[in-house]
Design a protein around this motif. Structure first.
Motif, PDB file in Angstrom:
ATOM      1  N   SER A 148       0.835  -1.209   0.000  1.00 28.03           N
ATOM      2  CA  SER A 148       0.000   0.000   0.000  1.00 28.03           C
ATOM      3  C   SER A 148       0.866   1.254   0.000  1.00 28.03           C
ATOM      4  O   SER A 148       0.593   2.213  -0.740  1.00 28.03           O
ATOM      5  N   LEU A 149       1.928   1.257   0.804  1.00 31.57           N
ATOM      6  CA  LEU A 149       2.832   2.416   0.840  1.00 31.57           C
ATOM      7  C   LEU A 149       3.526   2.602  -0.507  1.00 31.57           C
ATOM      8  O   LEU A 149       3.706   3.731  -0.969  1.00 31.57           O
ATOM      9  N   ASN A 150       3.924   1.517  -1.148  1.00 28.81           N
ATOM     10  CA  ASN A 150       4.548   1.607  -2.472  1.00 28.81           C
ATOM     11  C   ASN A 150       3.575   2.188  -3.493  1.00 28.81           C
ATOM     12  O   ASN A 150       3.931   3.048  -4.302  1.00 28.81           O
ATOM     13  N   ILE A 151       2.337   1.699  -3.434  1.00 24.78           N
ATOM     14  CA  ILE A 151       1.319   2.207  -4.366  1.00 24.78           C
ATOM     15  C   ILE A 151       1.067   3.691  -4.118  1.00 24.78           C
ATOM     16  O   ILE A 151       0.990   4.492  -5.060  1.00 24.78           O
ATOM     17  N   GLN A 152       0.963   4.084  -2.847  1.00 21.94           N
ATOM     18  CA  GLN A 152       0.737   5.505  -2.525  1.00 21.94           C
ATOM     19  C   GLN A 152       1.897   6.362  -3.004  1.00 21.94           C
ATOM     20  O   GLN A 152       1.703   7.463  -3.528  1.00 21.94           O
ATOM     21  N   SER A 153       3.104   5.864  -2.832  1.00 24.89           N
ATOM     22  CA  SER A 153       4.280   6.617  -3.275  1.00 24.89           C
ATOM     23  C   SER A 153       4.270   6.785  -4.796  1.00 24.89           C
ATOM     24  O   SER A 153       4.552   7.867  -5.318  1.00 24.89           O
ATOM     25  N   GLN A 154       3.947   5.713  -5.491  1.00 21.04           N
ATOM     26  CA  GLN A 154       3.873   5.792  -6.946  1.00 21.04           C
ATOM     27  C   GLN A 154       2.779   6.765  -7.396  1.00 21.04           C
ATOM     28  O   GLN A 154       2.975   7.559  -8.323  1.00 21.04           O
ATOM     29  N   GLN A 155       1.637   6.707  -6.723  1.00 25.47           N
ATOM     30  CA  GLN A 155       0.547   7.610  -7.076  1.00 25.47           C
ATOM     31  C   GLN A 155       0.918   9.064  -6.784  1.00 25.47           C
ATOM     32  O   GLN A 155       0.599   9.960  -7.563  1.00 25.47           O
ATOM     33  N   ALA A 156       1.608   9.307  -5.688  1.00 21.98           N
ATOM     34  CA  ALA A 156       2.033  10.668  -5.357  1.00 21.98           C
ATOM     35  C   ALA A 156       2.991  11.189  -6.418  1.00 21.98           C
ATOM     36  O   ALA A 156       2.906  12.364  -6.828  1.00 21.98           O
ATOM     37  N   ASN A 157       3.894  10.334  -6.877  1.00 17.14           N
ATOM     38  CA  ASN A 157       4.819  10.749  -7.938  1.00 17.14           C
ATOM     39  C   ASN A 157       4.074  11.060  -9.231  1.00 17.14           C
ATOM     40  O   ASN A 157       4.379  12.037  -9.922  1.00 17.14           O
ATOM     41  N   ARG A 158       3.089  10.259  -9.557  1.00 17.37           N
ATOM     42  CA  ARG A 158       2.303  10.504 -10.777  1.00 17.37           C
ATOM     43  C   ARG A 158       1.533  11.816 -10.676  1.00 17.37           C
ATOM     44  O   ARG A 158       1.455  12.584 -11.632  1.00 17.37           O
ATOM     45  N   ILE A 159       0.922  12.050  -9.492  1.00 20.43           N
ATOM     46  CA  ILE A 159       0.170  13.290  -9.291  1.00 20.43           C
ATOM     47  C   ILE A 159       1.091  14.490  -9.418  1.00 20.43           C
ATOM     48  O   ILE A 159       0.752  15.495 -10.042  1.00 20.43           O
ATOM     49  N   LYS A 160       2.248  14.388  -8.875  1.00 16.79           N
ATOM     50  CA  LYS A 160       3.223  15.481  -8.947  1.00 16.79           C
ATOM     51  C   LYS A 160       3.579  15.776 -10.397  1.00 16.79           C
ATOM     52  O   LYS A 160       3.651  16.926 -10.802  1.00 16.79           O
ATOM     53  N   LEU A 161       3.801  14.730 -11.157  1.00 25.03           N
ATOM     54  CA  LEU A 161       4.137  14.902 -12.567  1.00 25.03           C
ATOM     55  C   LEU A 161       2.977  15.533 -13.335  1.00 25.03           C
ATOM     56  O   LEU A 161       3.183  16.363 -14.224  1.00 25.03           O
ATOM     57  N   LEU A 162       1.767  15.155 -12.990  1.00 31.83           N
ATOM     58  CA  LEU A 162       0.603  15.701 -13.680  1.00 31.83           C
ATOM     59  C   LEU A 162       0.350  17.154 -13.301  1.00 31.83           C
ATOM     60  O   LEU A 162      -0.113  17.940 -14.124  1.00 31.83           O
ATOM     61  N   GLU A 163       0.644  17.514 -12.100  1.00 28.81           N
ATOM     62  CA  GLU A 163       0.392  18.882 -11.651  1.00 28.81           C
ATOM     63  C   GLU A 163       1.430  19.861 -12.179  1.00 28.81           C
ATOM     64  O   GLU A 163       1.150  21.034 -12.327  1.00 28.81           O
ATOM     65  N   GLU A 164       2.599  19.441 -12.449  1.00 29.82           N
ATOM     66  CA  GLU A 164       3.642  20.342 -12.959  1.00 29.82           C
ATOM     67  C   GLU A 164       3.359  20.630 -14.439  1.00 29.82           C
ATOM     68  O   GLU A 164       3.107  19.710 -15.211  1.00 29.82           O
ATOM     69  N   PRO A 165       3.434  21.902 -14.827  1.00 26.54           N
ATOM     70  CA  PRO A 165       3.247  22.201 -16.247  1.00 26.54           C
ATOM     71  C   PRO A 165       4.447  21.701 -17.042  1.00 26.54           C
ATOM     72  O   PRO A 165       5.532  21.561 -16.516  1.00 26.54           O
ATOM     73  N   ASN A 166       4.180  21.466 -18.280  1.00 23.85           N
ATOM     74  CA  ASN A 166       5.277  21.021 -19.128  1.00 23.85           C
ATOM     75  C   ASN A 166       6.227  22.190 -19.321  1.00 23.85           C
ATOM     76  O   ASN A 166       5.873  23.201 -19.898  1.00 23.85           O
ATOM     77  N   LYS A 167       7.358  22.058 -18.816  1.00 25.67           N
ATOM     78  CA  LYS A 167       8.355  23.118 -18.940  1.00 25.67           C
ATOM     79  C   LYS A 167       9.420  22.670 -19.914  1.00 25.67           C
ATOM     80  O   LYS A 167       9.759  21.490 -19.945  1.00 25.67           O
ATOM     81  N   PRO A 168       9.915  23.639 -20.631  1.00 27.01           N
ATOM     82  CA  PRO A 168      11.065  23.261 -21.442  1.00 27.01           C
ATOM     83  C   PRO A 168      12.236  23.010 -20.509  1.00 27.01           C
ATOM     84  O   PRO A 168      12.259  23.473 -19.393  1.00 27.01           O
ATOM     85  N   ALA A 169      13.168  22.382 -21.016  1.00 26.79           N
ATOM     86  CA  ALA A 169      14.317  22.085 -20.188  1.00 26.79           C
ATOM     87  C   ALA A 169      14.917  23.383 -19.691  1.00 26.79           C
ATOM     88  O   ALA A 169      15.183  24.285 -20.450  1.00 26.79           O
ATOM     89  N   ALA A 170      15.067  23.474 -18.460  1.00 27.22           N
ATOM     90  CA  ALA A 170      15.584  24.706 -17.842  1.00 27.22           C
ATOM     91  C   ALA A 170      17.038  24.876 -18.187  1.00 27.22           C
ATOM     92  O   ALA A 170      17.792  23.919 -18.229  1.00 27.22           O
ATOM     93  N   LYS A 171      17.385  26.170 -18.457  1.00 26.57           N
ATOM     94  CA  LYS A 171      18.757  26.453 -18.820  1.00 26.57           C
ATOM     95  C   LYS A 171      19.472  27.104 -17.657  1.00 26.57           C
ATOM     96  O   LYS A 171      20.471  27.762 -17.846  1.00 26.57           O
ATOM     97  N   GLY A 172      18.913  27.060 -16.534  1.00 24.72           N
ATOM     98  CA  GLY A 172      19.560  27.665 -15.403  1.00 24.72           C
ATOM     99  C   GLY A 172      19.135  29.094 -15.193  1.00 24.72           C
ATOM    100  O   GLY A 172      19.771  29.846 -14.475  1.00 24.72           O
ATOM    101  N   LYS A 173      18.062  29.558 -15.881  1.00 28.86           N
ATOM    102  CA  LYS A 173      17.583  30.917 -15.708  1.00 28.86           C
ATOM    103  C   LYS A 173      16.261  30.854 -14.985  1.00 28.86           C
ATOM    104  O   LYS A 173      15.526  29.888 -15.098  1.00 28.86           O
ATOM    105  N   HIS A 174      15.969  31.910 -14.289  1.00 25.51           N
ATOM    106  CA  HIS A 174      14.656  32.047 -13.684  1.00 25.51           C
ATOM    107  C   HIS A 174      13.719  32.593 -14.726  1.00 25.51           C
ATOM    108  O   HIS A 174      14.109  33.145 -15.730  1.00 25.51           O
ATOM    109  N   TRP A 175      12.441  32.600 -14.480  1.00 31.83           N
ATOM    110  CA  TRP A 175      11.449  32.994 -15.472  1.00 31.83           C
ATOM    111  C   TRP A 175      11.563  34.488 -15.836  1.00 31.83           C
ATOM    112  O   TRP A 175      11.259  34.860 -16.931  1.00 31.83           O
ATOM    113  N   TRP A 176      12.015  35.236 -14.879  1.00 33.76           N
ATOM    114  CA  TRP A 176      12.126  36.670 -15.191  1.00 33.76           C
ATOM    115  C   TRP A 176      13.403  37.011 -15.944  1.00 33.76           C
ATOM    116  O   TRP A 176      13.598  38.130 -16.386  1.00 33.76           O
TER     117      TRP A 176
END
Length: 163
Positions: A129-157
């Motif tokens: 159950s803990l493994n499944i929850q961990s996997q689901q948390a990782n999936r949710i995190k990936l889904l919540e993050e917007p698709n960003k281009p690969a960061a070049k080390g700059k901030h958005w501003w």
């Protein structure tokens, strides 16, 4: 002592002197205790229980015949038989209790084994159950993050800065 003389015809027959009948031996309570291997108080108790009268008195000590020895031995045999019966009953009772306790121990061991097996299953289920929850948390995190281009080390501003 007196002599008995018998005349038979002309010859005279002389008998030996009559010996007094031999008295049976008499014993003190202490002597009876030593002979029978018990305590003086046991001998005293037998005398009291059987209302024995002393045969003779020697100083302070009362003297008894062999009847007392026989009675004391009989009393000791009775006590031994009684004690053996009590001990046998106690032993039987203890053996039955041990058998009962052995059965209880076996039952408790079986219950313990089942509890350990259930605990092991519960731990495995919890781990899954803990493994499944961990996997689901990782999936949710990936889904919540917007698709960003690969960061070049700059901030958005800092998008206008060149490298």
């Amino acid at each position: 002592m007196h002599h008995a003389t018998i005349r038979a015809g002309t010859k005279e027959v002389i008998e030996l002197p009559e010996t007094p009948k031999k008295q049976p031996p008499l014993y003190t309570m202490l002597e009876v205790a030593k002979i029978t291997g018990c305590s003086k108080s046991t001998v005293y108790r037998v005398v009291k229980e059987n209302h024995l009268k002393r045969k003779k008195k020697k100083g302070q000590a009362s003297l008894y015949d062999e009847t007392l020895i026989k009675l004391v031995k009989s009393k000791l045999e009775e006590d031994t038989k009684s004690r053996e019966a009590v001990q046998r009953n106690a032993l039987d009772t203890l053996q039955k209790q041990l058998q009962s306790k052995d059965k209880q121990i076996d039952q408790l061991n079986k219950q313990l084994e089942m509890a350990q097996a259930n605990l092991h299953q519960a731990q495995q289920a919890l781990t899954q159950s803990l493994n499944i929850q961990s996997q689901q948390a990782n999936r949710i995190k990936l889904l919540e993050e917007p698709n960003k281009p690969a960061a070049k080390g700059k901030h958005w501003w800092e998008f206008w800065k060149e490298e």
